[in-house]
Every structure is written in structure tokens, then in C-alpha cells.
Design a protein around this motif. Sequence first.
Motif, mmCIF file in Angstrom:
data_model
loop_
_atom_site.group_PDB
_atom_site.id
_atom_site.type_symbol
_atom_site.label_atom_id
_atom_site.label_comp_id
_atom_site.label_asym_id
_atom_site.label_seq_id
_atom_site.Cartn_x
_atom_site.Cartn_y
_atom_site.Cartn_z
ATOM 1 N N VAL A 31 0.762 -1.568 0.252
ATOM 2 C CA VAL A 31 0.358 -0.062 0.065
ATOM 3 C C VAL A 31 1.343 1.323 0.339
ATOM 4 N N ARG A 32 0.591 1.967 -0.889
ATOM 5 C CA ARG A 32 1.758 3.012 -0.748
ATOM 6 C C ARG A 32 0.856 4.667 -1.248
ATOM 7 N N ASN A 33 -0.079 5.025 -0.318
ATOM 8 C CA ASN A 33 -1.093 5.850 -0.427
ATOM 9 C C ASN A 33 -1.109 6.166 1.129
ATOM 10 N N TYR A 34 -1.129 7.849 1.438
ATOM 11 C CA TYR A 34 -0.576 8.220 2.923
ATOM 12 C C TYR A 34 -1.487 7.820 3.692
ATOM 13 N N GLN A 35 -3.170 7.366 3.198
ATOM 14 C CA GLN A 35 -4.249 8.106 4.056
ATOM 15 C C GLN A 35 -4.671 6.806 4.622
ATOM 16 N N ALA A 36 -4.447 5.654 3.346
ATOM 17 C CA ALA A 36 -4.679 4.152 3.627
ATOM 18 C C ALA A 36 -3.683 3.538 4.523
ATOM 19 N N ARG A 37 -2.699 4.324 4.262
ATOM 20 C CA ARG A 37 -0.963 3.683 4.909
ATOM 21 C C ARG A 37 -1.630 4.688 6.673
ATOM 22 N N ASN A 38 -2.389 5.744 6.578
ATOM 23 C CA ASN A 38 -2.219 6.075 8.285
ATOM 24 C C ASN A 38 -3.993 5.217 8.744
ATOM 25 N N PHE A 39 -3.866 4.980 8.502
ATOM 26 C CA PHE A 39 -5.273 3.479 8.460
ATOM 27 C C PHE A 39 -4.465 2.177 9.281
ATOM 28 N N LEU A 40 -3.504 1.374 8.536
ATOM 29 C CA LEU A 40 -2.901 0.572 8.578
ATOM 30 C C LEU A 40 -2.254 0.833 9.548
ATOM 31 N N ARG A 41 -1.292 1.666 9.677
ATOM 32 C CA ARG A 41 -0.190 2.325 10.641
ATOM 33 C C ARG A 41 -0.779 2.589 12.265
ATOM 34 N N ASP A 42 -2.459 3.178 12.056
ATOM 35 C CA ASP A 42 -2.801 3.985 13.141
ATOM 36 C C ASP A 42 -4.568 2.975 14.251
ATOM 37 N N ALA A 43 -4.790 3.115 12.988
ATOM 38 C CA ALA A 43 -6.310 2.706 13.304
ATOM 39 C C ALA A 43 -6.917 1.304 12.939
ATOM 40 N N ILE A 44 -5.942 0.626 12.258
ATOM 41 C CA ILE A 44 -6.909 -0.933 12.270
ATOM 42 C C ILE A 44 -6.130 -1.994 13.258
ATOM 43 N N LYS A 45 -6.719 -2.503 13.594
ATOM 44 C CA LYS A 45 -6.190 -2.985 15.751
ATOM 45 C C LYS A 45 -6.813 -5.079 15.083
ATOM 46 N N VAL A 46 -6.168 -5.615 15.766
ATOM 47 C CA VAL A 46 -6.372 -7.554 15.785
ATOM 48 C C VAL A 46 -7.957 -7.577 16.238
ATOM 49 N N GLY A 47 -8.057 -8.420 15.251
ATOM 50 C CA GLY A 47 -10.085 -8.674 15.590
ATOM 51 C C GLY A 47 -11.157 -7.945 14.865
ATOM 52 N N ASP A 48 -10.114 -6.509 13.992
ATOM 53 C CA ASP A 48 -10.920 -5.681 13.473
ATOM 54 C C ASP A 48 -11.690 -6.497 11.852
ATOM 55 N N ARG A 49 -12.861 -6.645 11.683
ATOM 56 C CA ARG A 49 -13.140 -6.851 10.815
ATOM 57 C C ARG A 49 -13.307 -6.638 9.313
ATOM 58 N N VAL A 50 -12.946 -7.510 8.103
ATOM 59 C CA VAL A 50 -12.574 -6.682 6.388
ATOM 60 C C VAL A 50 -13.690 -7.054 5.549
ATOM 61 N N LEU A 51 -14.419 -6.108 4.914
ATOM 62 C CA LEU A 51 -15.242 -6.891 3.777
ATOM 63 C C LEU A 51 -13.452 -6.831 2.598
ATOM 64 N N PHE A 52 -13.554 -8.297 2.039
ATOM 65 C CA PHE A 52 -13.051 -8.333 0.920
ATOM 66 C C PHE A 52 -13.156 -7.942 -0.765
ATOM 67 N N TYR A 53 -12.483 -6.680 -1.165
ATOM 68 C CA TYR A 53 -13.395 -6.114 -1.960
ATOM 69 C C TYR A 53 -12.712 -6.416 -3.927
ATOM 70 N N HIS A 54 -13.110 -6.901 -4.625
ATOM 71 C CA HIS A 54 -12.521 -7.839 -6.166
ATOM 72 C C HIS A 54 -12.565 -6.031 -7.097
ATOM 73 N N SER A 55 -10.950 -5.169 -7.277
ATOM 74 C CA SER A 55 -11.561 -4.540 -8.112
ATOM 75 C C SER A 55 -11.456 -4.019 -9.514
ATOM 76 N N ASN A 56 -11.637 -3.694 -10.920
ATOM 77 C CA ASN A 56 -10.775 -3.670 -10.892
ATOM 78 C C ASN A 56 -11.292 -4.663 -12.383
ATOM 79 N N ILE A 57 -12.194 -5.072 -12.135
ATOM 80 C CA ILE A 57 -12.965 -6.516 -13.217
ATOM 81 C C ILE A 57 -14.449 -5.877 -13.710
ATOM 82 N N PRO A 58 -14.950 -6.965 -14.212
ATOM 83 C CA PRO A 58 -16.518 -6.809 -14.813
ATOM 84 C C PRO A 58 -17.579 -6.856 -14.691
ATOM 85 N N GLN A 59 -17.246 -6.943 -12.822
ATOM 86 C CA GLN A 59 -18.287 -7.014 -11.984
ATOM 87 C C GLN A 59 -17.314 -6.232 -10.946
#
Length: 156
Positions: A31-59
Motif C-alpha cells: 500500500v503506497r497511499n498516505y491515507q490508507a497507510r494511516n489506517f494501516l499504521r494507526d487505526a486497524i487492530k487485531v480482531g477488526d473485520r474486513v470486507l474483501f473487495y475485488h476491483s478492476n474487473i467487469p463486475q
Amino acid sequence: MAHWLFKSEPGCFSIEDLKHRPEMTEHWDGVRNYQARNFLRDAIKVGDRVLFYHSNIPQPAVVGIAEVVRAGYPDCTALDPASEHFDPKSTAQTPIWYMVDLRYLADLKHPVTLETIKGHPLLGGMALVRRSRLSIQPVTPEEWGIILALGGITGY
DNA sequence: GCCAACGTTGGC
DNA sequence: GCCAACGTTGGC
């Protein structure tokens, strides 16, 4: 416990790739975007849940869910000259980029497409719609619940 | 493959 | 510190 949405191009790394590593965790690196980096570094904790999204495809769609098993730590690919994610400005002493580890939890029975999300009265305000280029973004508990219901799974 | 959105870089 | 040029993301 917070909720997030992580995007990935399935041709690069898909929910199937995550699923088929049941004995190990997967690094979410590169990940090379500062806003996303800040989430990774500061906000995302063990036990948090993640929606896994597929991008850049027809659907483009939310296709599954995952759990954070290790919170933010320095992204080693930024320090590796052989990596395509190498960043000469990042050092072991002062890392710039961070990653987390995820564990596969479940597939949605029915992928929830971007089209569905855009057309849903309670999901149209999601960062996914408003800030389409942000690769890691917060999800409200309400949005989480609606997407899992639309996806046909419960218990998470 | 096109292109809009938008983040980053670098000259001044 | 402004802003034009440029690069990347991601929907279509």
C-alpha cells in the motif's frame, strides 16, 4: 471492533488466494497511499473485520470477509530493492509504509456488486462510492450488517 | 483501452 | 506554498 474494506485486484491477489492459505496469515503489503497507510499504521487492530473487495474487473464486488490477525507493522517490501514496491525513502529506522496480516473468514454466498451498493439507499454514501480510489477504507457497523445480509451470510 | 478523479512531484 | 505536469487507480 472496527470494520474496514480492503480492495484487491483478483488477478494480483484474490479471496481465493487468501482462502487457500489456511495454515498461515497473509501480509497486506504494497500500500503506497498516505491515507490508507494511516489506517494501516494507526487505526486497524487485531480482531477488526474486513470486507474483501475485488476491483478492476467487469463486475467489481465485495466477495468475502477476513479478520485482522496482526496490526500495523513496517512493510518489508518497501525496504527490499528487488521488490516492485521498493521505496528508497523508507528505512528500517524510519519506515514510511505499513502492512497488516489477515486471515480468511468466509466467502459471501452472493457477491455484493458495486452496482448493488451504488443503488442501495443506505449504502450509497460509502467511501467506496464517494472516494473510489481509496484502497483501504472504514465501514460503519450498519454498512457491514447490510452487506453481509445482502451477501447471504450471518454470524460475523 | 479510455478517461475521470485525484494524489504526488518538482519548478519557481 | 502554489500549481502545472505527471502518474495511478479503477469504473466502464
